[in-house]
Design a protein around this motif. Structure first.
Motif, short mmCIF file in Angstrom:
data_model
loop_
_atom_site.label_atom_id
_atom_site.label_comp_id
_atom_site.label_asym_id
_atom_site.label_seq_id
_atom_site.Cartn_x
_atom_site.Cartn_y
_atom_site.Cartn_z
N GLN A 64 10.11 -8.77 -14.57
CA GLN A 64 9.30 -9.48 -13.30
C GLN A 64 9.46 -8.78 -12.10
N ASN A 65 8.05 -9.01 -11.52
CA ASN A 65 8.18 -8.11 -10.05
C ASN A 65 6.79 -8.60 -9.59
N GLY A 66 6.60 -8.12 -8.50
CA GLY A 66 5.68 -8.43 -7.35
C GLY A 66 5.23 -7.19 -6.64
N PHE A 67 3.80 -6.87 -6.39
CA PHE A 67 3.12 -5.71 -5.97
C PHE A 67 2.05 -5.89 -4.97
N GLY A 68 2.10 -5.15 -4.09
CA GLY A 68 0.94 -5.15 -2.91
C GLY A 68 1.36 -6.13 -1.95
N ILE A 69 0.59 -6.71 -1.34
CA ILE A 69 0.58 -7.38 0.04
C ILE A 69 0.32 -8.95 -0.09
N ALA A 70 1.27 -9.92 0.44
CA ALA A 70 1.24 -11.25 0.35
C ALA A 70 0.67 -11.70 1.73
N ASN A 71 0.85 -11.02 2.88
CA ASN A 71 0.18 -11.33 4.00
C ASN A 71 -0.54 -10.43 4.92
N VAL A 72 -1.61 -9.95 4.78
CA VAL A 72 -2.12 -8.79 5.43
C VAL A 72 -2.01 -8.59 7.12
N GLU A 73 -2.15 -10.05 7.68
CA GLU A 73 -1.86 -9.99 8.96
C GLU A 73 -0.30 -9.55 9.48
N LYS A 74 0.56 -9.98 8.91
CA LYS A 74 1.88 -9.65 9.07
C LYS A 74 2.61 -8.41 8.36
N GLY A 75 1.84 -8.19 7.35
CA GLY A 75 2.34 -7.06 6.64
C GLY A 75 3.59 -7.11 5.62
N GLU A 76 3.48 -8.59 5.48
CA GLU A 76 4.51 -8.82 4.20
C GLU A 76 4.02 -8.55 2.76
N GLU A 77 5.16 -7.84 2.06
CA GLU A 77 4.92 -7.61 0.86
C GLU A 77 4.86 -8.75 -0.05
N TYR A 78 4.32 -8.57 -1.28
CA TYR A 78 3.98 -9.49 -2.37
C TYR A 78 5.54 -9.05 -3.34
#
Length: 419
Positions: A64-78
């Motif tokens: 299980q994992n997440g990749f990329g960006i969750a919030n572009v404006e804040k730079g939060e990772e997914y």
């Protein structure tokens, strides 16, 4: 940049240590890490800002994992703990809930829905043919998702930039203003009853209830309302009690009001443009909010249920859940693609022509899917927070799904022997 690299290395080390604690071989851990590295690299090349994955077999959660960006404006990772709604995959929770209610003696699949509803719903063209619960959860009720559903179900969460946001193109659907929101029950009453203020002749098809498969979001939501009336419990509360708590899905809830919105991924129309937050009046048909971590628990339970080792339902209920319910004569244009979930249907669980099963979903900024292969007793989950760019959609999907399928087979082969 150095900080991000260090955090990535730390995440892999933690992931490896956790796998080691569970008694996996070095080869298994190495394979997990290989998948993480390849998906990390791939996430930087796709049309998606962020996505989450989970892989299982009938013995354990493999990955299980997440990749990329969750919030572009804040730079939060997914990450695997990022939460977002998962669209129509939510309907599989309706199926589980209906069968649990049947186990509790609160209803029966073949009961007419008007036995429980406080208002009468019937196809006016077939007044002598009662709609049943089974028909609702197999999409054969003759209820149609007409323009009233398309234009009233999706509601913006706030009034910020309201005039602008109401004009956002989301295909055949439209966003509505927060002030238009009504309860699920009032919505269904006004759309589906002949005296309802939004009732129209095309609310029902020309087919007799039970005859033809016609995918219906309103029909699925109506099943949730029937459950509420039969059990005396709100649908969301019922699922918390009988699904979410037993599976320890602690980050999961129905709708934006049930979760910490600060932890919710933004949803995007492209890599730069975020959608406003929205909710759905017919929330059971597609508004469960969850993480890849929580969904790994859910699809693991479904895989176990398929092989007779589930904990949420009895063996007989799971057998009903996963049993293809329809015949060839129930379809007009039957989808025979081996990856389609509309060749046949269980209880809100779709089947392909190849015998694999699962459910797909899609809403603004969302593409989701759970998919199981009976032969290998494996399953996978995939969720995005960005609309697919149609120019590279196929290329991106082949790349991601190809890696998931390749490593699902490898991890399954290396999985621990059954205890």
């Amino acid at each position: 940049m150095i900080k991000k690299i260090l955090l990535g290395i730390l995440a892999i080390l933690i992931f490896s240590c956790e796998a080691k604690k569970k008694g996996h071989s070095d080869a298994f851990i190495k394979t997990q890490n290989e998948l993480t590295k390849k998906l990390t690299a791939l996430s930087k090349k796709t049309c998606l800002n962020g996505f989450g994955v989970a892989l299982v077999n009938d013995k354990e959660i493999l990955y299980q994992n997440g990749f990329g960006i969750a919030n572009v404006e804040k730079g939060e990772e997914y990450t695997e703990n990022t939460i977002q709604n998962i669209a129509s995959v939510s309907k599989t929770f309706i199926g589980i809930s209906i069968l649990k209610a049947q186990e509790l003696g609160k209803l029966k699949l073949d009961d007419p829905i008007n036995k429980y509803l406080p208002f009468k719903i019937e196809n006016p063209k077939y007044k002598n043919s009662q709609i049943t619960i089974r028909q609702l959860v197999t999409h054969t009720s003759s209820i149609i998702d007409n323009e009233e559903y398309m234009h009233r179900a999706w509601v913006l969460n706030d009034t910020i930039d309201l005039e602008k946001n109401l004009k956002i193109d989301i295909g055949v659907c439209k966003f509505s203003a927060p002030a238009t929101a009504v309860s699920m029950e009032d919505f269904l009453k006004n759309v589906l009853t002949q005296n309802g203020k939004w009732f129209k002749p095309n609310t029902f098809s020309d087919h007799k209830p039970g005859d033809i498969y016609e995918y219906s979001n309103m029909g699925a939501t109506l099943a949730a309302l029937v459950l509420e009336k039969a059990t005396g419990e709100k649908f969301d509360a019922f699922t918390v009690k009988y699904i979410l708590k037993p599976l320890k899905m602690e980050s999961t809830g129905w709708g934006l009001g049930s979760i910490d919105i600060k932890k919710h991924s933004r949803l995007y129309s492209d890599k730069k443009t975020a959608y406003p937050f929205y909710k759905c009046v017919t929330y059971p048909d597609g508004s469960i909010i969850t993480s890849s971590s929580d969904m790994s628990n859910y699809i693991f339970e479904l895989m176990k249920g398929y092989v007779g080792k589930g904990t949420l339902l009895s063996k007989s209920s799971y057998k009903e859940y996963f049993k293809p319910q329809l015949k060839a004569e129930n379809f007009i244009n039957r989808n025979t693609d081996i990856y389609s979930d509309e060749y046949n249907t269980g209880i809100n669980m779709g089947f392909s022509s190849a015998g694999n099963f699962g459910h797909y979903g899609g809403d603004p900024g969302i593409s989701s899917g759970i998919w199981f292969t009976p032969k290998s007793k494996t399953g996978r989950y995939f969720i995005t927070n960005t609309d697919w760019d149609e120019k590279v959609r196929v290329k991106n999907q082949i790349a991601i799904y190809g890696l998931l399928d390749e490593y699902l087979a490898k991890l399954n082969k290396l999985s621990k022997a059954e205890k």
